[in-house]
Scaffold this motif. Structure first.
Motif, short mmCIF file in Angstrom:
data_model
loop_
_atom_site.label_atom_id
_atom_site.label_comp_id
_atom_site.label_asym_id
_atom_site.label_seq_id
_atom_site.Cartn_x
_atom_site.Cartn_y
_atom_site.Cartn_z
N ALA A 1 0.72 -1.10 -0.17
CA ALA A 1 0.28 -0.09 -0.09
C ALA A 1 0.86 1.32 0.15
O ALA A 1 2.01 1.27 0.48
CB ALA A 1 -1.00 -0.08 1.17
N VAL A 2 0.40 2.28 -0.73
CA VAL A 2 1.09 3.41 -0.51
C VAL A 2 0.09 4.81 -0.15
O VAL A 2 -1.29 4.48 -0.34
CB VAL A 2 1.27 3.86 -2.31
CG1 VAL A 2 2.33 5.26 -2.14
CG2 VAL A 2 2.45 2.90 -2.63
N ALA A 3 0.66 5.46 0.76
CA ALA A 3 -0.29 6.48 1.16
C ALA A 3 0.52 8.03 0.91
O ALA A 3 1.92 8.10 0.92
CB ALA A 3 -0.46 6.38 2.64
N TRP A 4 -0.19 9.12 0.34
CA TRP A 4 0.41 10.26 0.05
C TRP A 4 -0.57 11.41 0.61
O TRP A 4 -1.64 11.21 0.83
CB TRP A 4 0.99 10.41 -1.24
CG TRP A 4 -0.26 10.41 -2.35
CD1 TRP A 4 -0.69 11.58 -2.74
CD2 TRP A 4 -0.70 9.13 -2.81
NE1 TRP A 4 -1.89 11.23 -3.71
CE2 TRP A 4 -1.87 9.93 -3.78
CE3 TRP A 4 -0.56 7.89 -2.63
CZ2 TRP A 4 -2.63 9.09 -4.43
CZ3 TRP A 4 -1.62 7.04 -3.50
CH2 TRP A 4 -2.53 7.55 -4.42
N LYS A 5 0.07 12.56 1.15
CA LYS A 5 -0.55 13.73 1.44
C LYS A 5 -1.10 14.42 0.09
O LYS A 5 -0.25 14.32 -0.87
CB LYS A 5 0.49 14.54 2.15
CG LYS A 5 -0.22 15.74 2.66
CD LYS A 5 0.58 16.74 3.62
CE LYS A 5 2.21 16.99 2.88
NZ LYS A 5 2.91 17.79 3.90
N VAL A 6 -2.21 14.66 0.30
CA VAL A 6 -3.12 15.22 -0.96
C VAL A 6 -2.93 16.77 -0.71
O VAL A 6 -3.78 17.23 0.55
CB VAL A 6 -4.51 14.78 -1.42
CG1 VAL A 6 -5.05 15.59 -2.38
CG2 VAL A 6 -4.37 13.23 -1.57
N VAL A 7 -2.45 17.73 -1.33
CA VAL A 7 -2.53 19.11 -0.89
C VAL A 7 -3.39 19.99 -1.99
O VAL A 7 -3.50 19.34 -3.25
CB VAL A 7 -1.24 19.65 -1.07
CG1 VAL A 7 -0.29 19.11 0.06
CG2 VAL A 7 -0.52 19.52 -2.27
N ASN A 8 -4.02 20.99 -1.84
CA ASN A 8 -4.80 21.82 -2.55
C ASN A 8 -4.18 22.71 -3.21
O ASN A 8 -2.84 22.87 -3.33
CB ASN A 8 -6.05 22.29 -1.62
CG ASN A 8 -5.49 23.27 -0.73
OD1 ASN A 8 -4.20 23.76 -0.81
ND2 ASN A 8 -6.21 23.42 0.50
N ASP A 9 -4.69 23.72 -4.02
CA ASP A 9 -4.05 24.77 -4.72
C ASP A 9 -3.34 25.73 -3.80
O ASP A 9 -2.39 26.28 -4.46
CB ASP A 9 -5.17 25.39 -5.60
CG ASP A 9 -5.85 24.54 -6.62
OD1 ASP A 9 -5.06 23.74 -6.96
OD2 ASP A 9 -6.99 24.72 -7.12
N GLU A 10 -3.58 25.81 -2.88
CA GLU A 10 -2.73 26.67 -1.85
C GLU A 10 -1.85 26.11 -0.99
O GLU A 10 -1.08 26.62 -0.11
CB GLU A 10 -3.92 27.44 -0.80
CG GLU A 10 -4.87 28.29 -1.50
CD GLU A 10 -5.87 27.74 -2.24
OE1 GLU A 10 -6.44 26.62 -1.80
OE2 GLU A 10 -6.48 28.35 -3.20
N GLU A 11 -1.28 24.76 -1.36
CA GLU A 11 -0.28 23.88 -0.84
C GLU A 11 -0.69 23.48 0.71
O GLU A 11 0.38 23.16 1.20
CB GLU A 11 1.04 24.66 -0.99
CG GLU A 11 1.61 24.97 -2.40
CD GLU A 11 1.67 23.77 -3.08
OE1 GLU A 11 2.21 22.60 -2.57
OE2 GLU A 11 1.63 23.68 -4.35
#
Length: 841
Positions: free
Chosen positions: A816-826
């Motif tokens: 499994a892989v997990a990553w942080k999802v950031v919006n347009d404002e980082e």
């Protein structure tokens, strides 16, 4: 030490450092195979435990066992992939054959139209040169269908020889519709043929009555297909009964059957239909099996066919099924339905229901193919699902719900229904039924020591017209926001009338909506219909003398929530469950049915088609993209039918009737209020309505997921990332992708198709699934230990393990892989997980 190898070759040898191999004994292989099916990915502690528990494995090192399990999983994966590719190849080959045949048929149709055009041009030029005012030669020409304008045939002979002549004529006409140009077929709006589609679906243009045609591939042999399709009440929900009056055998090995068939009326505003049919079953020279039908009327010395009360005699033109064996197994099937449903017998506003080939295709033609595909899947994957019930048992429950609702809507006298006098207003119709057959022996029955209180059933029903309201959206609102229209006291009374003891059901996690918890139970292959159990929590006593549990359970059937499905009706049918929730439990259903009345969606022009490839084909839980709502909803009409049934004691009839009448009127008022809020001018303004996955919010989230994956892992998540196809590509990604919130405790907020399948939940129920609940103990330890990496470096990788679905089934995943999802404002928006190569244990 042993050199670890990733080889996936067949065999039971393990490579060692010195070039030698250790060969397993047959007994050791047998023991390891048994352990593999119990747990395909054992942990390090479990491997050491296996060596201690099984003396036959005592001479094998834990690392050797680890390599054996790695190779075994690899071989299993290769076997599954090879099997899948073979199945896909067979399907593509069959679909290619169908498309080539369809192309040949279309070329013939084009040639025919070119010839007719040339002929008409010559005729018009000749007539233009004649200066005459004689209009006697004026005529209405319908391409290829002039025979419908001829007078009715003289009475036919109903002797065996005469019936065989009718059967041969029916066979010829049916085949010309199925594979020829007897009917001008145009592509069904919204249906695009492809390897994953139900098949090639077409509707008629410019012919008498309504007609639909579908071609597809099913994984059943032709004899089994014919057997299933002949049992029309088992798959056609609008079919009340089919009675076989007589059976004749023909000299060529075929069978002629004389049938009487009744269809339910879809709404309270129209009468039901019935047919007298001749059905001919035969085998063609090429080995194809044919089942064709037509109405049998105007026959000399034939069966007595008097009109039936409450029914309008309709006509079936030559229709049926052409079933051809497919190389490699399965069958290629052509389905043709052609009917004249006598639209003159219903109010003018409802005539589109009986003049729409699109509605016929959705409810009848495509229903046949879907049912065959469902049974084929059940045979190939005979798993026990839905709280220990097999798919066939769940299908029987859904049929019982649908049939009970249709009976309530129609209220036939031969089933014991009789009408109560109106209170002066004609908006609500009240029927009562105290026949023993209706109550199914409920009188004096006991549940957990308490007697059931119902001795009769009262039905309150009504129909209403809706303007500019998408049926799928309205139905989804009614499903998810029960408190907006339902009365908890009425629910408590209805539940108490069929059970008095507590209902003990195996609980699983589900979505929670305003006082109700939705527990997924089962769904069909394409998610066009799904069944669930509704838990109404903390319901108090309705009366002091009525013993009620704190929670109430309803069995619910929901269909038609696909906003892109043209011409389909939407239904929400539910019934209280008794304490046992047995397969033969009493089912007294109530609910809603919404049918679109848009005749404009039919093929008034052969050029009108809608391409589903341009929209998101989301197929779970009724959450699909809406596309262009303004174009789809403008000036649209639909008819909603409401029917609620109440079990009661016969001496309380007057009180129950007054309550039921007032209750249904309050529901109508609530529906009108909700419909106004959901109309195009106010779309999305309702505070409780959630945006569907195809909304701009979901498109934006999909873009953030892919951008963050590229930023932190330095690779692309999707192979082709077009601007308008990101959400669709993400939805159909083969690995399970799930997004969870960053609040404590973290809960899931989005999942693609594979993610929902892995968790065995729906998109609307996903929000009540907690992240930590799906991992086993080892998975939780690894998650908590490495989770800070997500916030520091933006991603983390987890080794394979076991997680649990919402139905508490074990699911293994390779990694499994997990990553942080950031919006347009980082700013961090959520955490996304991707489970790779998952499968149920």
């Amino acid at each position: 030490m042993m050199a670890v190898t990733s080889s996936c070759k067949e065999g039971n040898n393990i490579a060692m450092d010195n070039g030698k191999y250790v060969r397993y004994t047959p007994e050791q292989v047998e023991a390891l195979e048994r352990l593999y099916y119990e747990c395909p990915k054992p942990s390090s502690m479990r491997r050491q435990q296996l060596i201690r528990e099984y003396p036959i494995l005592s001479n094998i090192e834990p690392k050797q066992i680890k390599v054996w399990f790695q190779n075994r999983r690899c071989r299993e994966k290769q076997r599954k992939e090879a099997s899948r590719l073979q199945a896909v190849n067979r399907k593509l080959t069959a679909m290619n054959k169908l498309l080539m045949e369809e192309n040949d048929r279309l070329q013939k149709q084009v040639s025919q139209l070119v010839c007719e055009k040339s002929y008409f041009r010559q005729q018009s030029q000749q007539q233009a040169g004649l200066a005459t005012t004689d209009t006697s030669c004026d005529s209405v020409v319908t391409s290829g269908h002039q025979h419908h304008l001829t007078p009715q045939h003289p009475p036919r002979d109903a002797s065996p020889a005469g019936l065989l002549s009718i059967a041969d004529e029916t066979l010829t006409e049916f085949l010309s519709k199925a594979t020829g140009t007897a009917v001008e077929w145009v592509q069904m709006p919204g249906m695009k043929p492809g390897p994953d589609s139900i098949g090639i679906v077409a509707i008629s243009h410019g012919c008498t009555g309504v007609a639909a045609r579908a071609c597809g591939l099913v994984g059943l042999d032709p004899t089994r297909v014919a057997e299933i399709l002949k049992d029309r009440p088992s798959w056609f929900r609008d079919c009340r009964a089919v009675d076989v009056i007589n059976v004749l055998s023909t000299g060529n090995g075929g069978t002629i059957e004389l049938l009487y068939m009744q269809l339910y009326a879809p709404t309270t505003l129209a009468p039901a239909r019935d047919f007298w049919l001749l059905r001919y079953t035969s085998v063609l020279e090429d080995g194809s099996l044919v089942v064709c039908e037509r109405s049998l009327n105007n026959t000399q010395n034939g069966p007595n066919m008097p009109p039936a009360a409450n029914f309008v005699r309709a006509e079936m033109l030559p229709s049926g099924y052409l079933i051809r064996p497919c190389e490699g197994g399965g069958s290629i099937i052509h389905v043709v339905d052609h009917m004249d449903l006598e639209p003159w017998s219903v109010p003018e506003v409802l005539r589109p229901l009986y003049e729409s080939s699109t509605l016929l295709a959705q409810k009848t033609t495509m229903a046949a193919l879907r049912h065959l595909r469902q049974i084929s899947q059940e045979i190939s994957q005979p798993n026990v699902t839905g709280w220990g019930r097999r798919p066939a048992a769940l299908r029987a429950l859904s049929q019982k719900l649908s049939k009970g609702f249709n009976e309530a809507v129609n209220g036939f006298t031969d089933e014991g229904w009789s009408m109560l006098e109106s209170d002066g207003a004609d908006d609500i119709t009240l029927l009562v039924n105290s026949s023993p057959g209706k109550m199914m022996g409920i009188n004096l029955s006991y549940s957990n020591g308490f007697p059931s209180v119902g001795t009769a059933v009262l039905c309150a029903k009504a129909s209403m017209l809706l303007q500019n309201v998408p049926p799928a959206i309205l139905l989804r609102f009614l499903r998810e926001h029960r408190l907006e229209w339902a009365d908890s006291g009425i629910d408590a009374y209805s539940a108490a009338a069929i059970k008095a003891g507590p209902c003990s059901l195996p609980m699983s996690r589900g979505g929670s909506f305003g006082g109700q918890v939705i527990l997924p139970l089962a769904h069909t292959i394409e998610h066009e219909e799904f069944m669930e159990v509704i838990k109404l929590e903390n319901m108090g006593h309705y009366r002091d003398d009525m013993i009620m549990p704190g929670d109430i359970f309803l069995l619910q059937l929901c269909s038609g929530v696909d906003e892109n499905a043209v011409g389909s009706c939407a239904e929400l049918i539910f019934a209280p469950i008794d304490a046992s929730f047995s397969d033969d439990a009493l089912i007294i259903p109530s609910g809603f049915r919404i049918i679109p009345l848009d005749s404009g969606t039919d093929a008034s022009s052969p050029s009108r088609t809608l391409d589903l490839a341009s929209t998101l084909e989301v197929g779970t839980a009724g959450n699909q993209t809406t596309g262009d709502r303004s174009g789809r909803c403008g000036n649209s009409k639909s008819v909603m039918t409401i029917a609620f049934q109440f079990v009661y004691e016969i001496h309380l009839q007057e009180n129950i009737a007054a309550m039921a009448r007032q209750y249904v009127r309050s529901i109508i008022a609530s529906v009108q209020r909700v419909a106004l809020a959901l109309s195009p001018s106010n779309f999305g303004s309702h505070a409780g309505f959630q945006s569907p996955p195809g909304s701009p919010e979901a498109q934006t989230l999909a873009r953030w997921i892919c951008q963050s994956y590229r930023c932190f892992l330095r690779m692309e998540l999707l192979k082709h990332e077009g601007t308008e196809s990101i959400l669709k590509s993400l939805w159909h990604h083969t690995d399970a992708i799930l997004c969870c919130s960053m609040k404590a405790p973290p809960v899931f907020m989005f999942g693609n198709q594979a993610g929902l399948d892995m968790l065995e939940t729906t998109l609307v129920a996903l929000q009540n699934v907690s992240l930590e609940k799906i991992f086993d103990e080892n998975g939780r330890k690894a998650l908590f230990a490495e989770f800070p990496q997500v916030m520091q470096q933006g991603f983390m990788c987890l080794q394979g393990g076991i997680c649990l679905s919402s139905m508490r089934r074990a699911v293994s995943y390779e990694r499994a892989v997990a990553w942080k999802v950031v919006n347009d404002e980082e700013n961090a928006h959520c955490i996304c997980f991707m489970f790779i190569n998952w499968s149920f244990v």
